[in-house]
Design a protein around this motif. Structure first.
Motif, short mmCIF file in Angstrom:
data_model
loop_
_atom_site.label_atom_id
_atom_site.label_comp_id
_atom_site.label_asym_id
_atom_site.label_seq_id
_atom_site.Cartn_x
_atom_site.Cartn_y
_atom_site.Cartn_z
N SER A 77 -0.95 -8.70 -10.87
CA SER A 77 -0.89 -9.33 -9.80
C SER A 77 -1.75 -8.78 -8.62
O SER A 77 -2.41 -9.56 -7.95
CB SER A 77 0.57 -9.31 -9.23
N ARG A 78 -1.85 -7.60 -8.77
CA ARG A 78 -2.92 -7.10 -7.52
C ARG A 78 -4.29 -7.32 -7.80
O ARG A 78 -4.98 -7.65 -6.97
CB ARG A 78 -2.55 -5.50 -7.68
N LEU A 79 -4.59 -7.13 -9.23
CA LEU A 79 -6.09 -7.55 -9.53
C LEU A 79 -6.11 -9.03 -9.22
O LEU A 79 -7.38 -9.45 -8.76
CB LEU A 79 -6.28 -7.14 -10.91
N SER A 80 -5.31 -9.84 -9.68
CA SER A 80 -5.46 -11.26 -9.42
C SER A 80 -5.66 -11.71 -8.00
O SER A 80 -6.40 -12.56 -7.60
CB SER A 80 -4.63 -12.11 -10.07
N ALA A 81 -4.81 -11.16 -6.87
CA ALA A 81 -5.04 -11.36 -5.57
C ALA A 81 -6.37 -10.83 -5.07
O ALA A 81 -7.08 -11.51 -4.17
CB ALA A 81 -3.78 -10.54 -4.93
N ARG A 82 -6.74 -9.60 -5.40
CA ARG A 82 -8.06 -9.09 -5.07
C ARG A 82 -9.25 -10.17 -5.43
O ARG A 82 -10.29 -10.34 -4.78
CB ARG A 82 -8.32 -7.76 -5.64
N VAL A 83 -9.22 -10.56 -6.81
CA VAL A 83 -10.33 -11.45 -7.41
C VAL A 83 -10.14 -12.77 -6.44
O VAL A 83 -11.15 -13.26 -6.14
CB VAL A 83 -9.99 -11.60 -8.99
N LYS A 84 -8.83 -13.24 -6.25
CA LYS A 84 -8.71 -14.46 -5.59
C LYS A 84 -9.52 -14.54 -4.09
O LYS A 84 -10.10 -15.33 -3.61
CB LYS A 84 -7.15 -14.87 -5.48
N ALA A 85 -9.02 -13.32 -3.49
CA ALA A 85 -9.58 -13.00 -2.08
C ALA A 85 -11.06 -13.03 -2.02
O ALA A 85 -11.73 -13.36 -1.10
CB ALA A 85 -8.95 -11.63 -1.62
N LEU A 86 -11.66 -12.52 -3.20
CA LEU A 86 -13.18 -12.26 -3.24
C LEU A 86 -13.60 -13.54 -3.54
O LEU A 86 -14.67 -14.09 -2.97
CB LEU A 86 -13.57 -11.37 -4.53
N SER A 87 -12.99 -14.68 -4.30
CA SER A 87 -13.58 -15.94 -4.43
C SER A 87 -13.43 -16.64 -3.26
O SER A 87 -14.59 -17.60 -2.94
CB SER A 87 -12.63 -16.56 -5.54
N ALA A 88 -12.59 -16.54 -2.18
CA ALA A 88 -12.10 -17.40 -1.17
C ALA A 88 -13.32 -16.81 -0.03
O ALA A 88 -13.40 -17.63 0.70
CB ALA A 88 -10.63 -17.00 -0.50
N ALA A 89 -13.63 -15.73 -0.14
CA ALA A 89 -14.79 -15.28 1.00
C ALA A 89 -16.01 -15.74 0.97
O ALA A 89 -16.21 -16.31 -0.09
CB ALA A 89 -14.48 -13.55 1.10
#
Length: 89
Positions: A77-89
């Protein structure tokens, strides 16, 4: 120290299982580290691919008894959230 034949055998089995578990845990950490390194570089596509390869490894760790189910879920969950935030930025 082990005295009975059964306890001696269990001691041998424990040593073998410890080595196997250590190798599995190290393998899982390597996959997770690759995701974290991809996040650190800021490359969203590489991070997504690394996450896709890390997820089955983490889940395999659960089935093999290396990690508790919730621990693996939390890490994913934490890794996915960080990857998703990276994609959104």
């Amino acid at each position: 120290m082990a005295n009975t034949p059964q306890s001696k055998k269990r001691a041998r089995q424990t040593l073998r299982r410890t080595e196997v578990n250590k190798a599995r845990r190290s393998r899982i950490r390597t996959f997770v580290r690759k995701v974290e390194e991809a996040i650190a570089t800021g490359n969203a596509e590489v991070a997504r691919e690394a996450l896709k390869t890390a997820q089955p490894e983490l889940m395999r760790g659960v089935t093999k008894g290396i990690y508790h189910k919730n621990t693996a879920a939390r890490k994913m969950s934490r890794l996915s959230a960080r990857v998703k935030a990276l994609s959104a930025a």
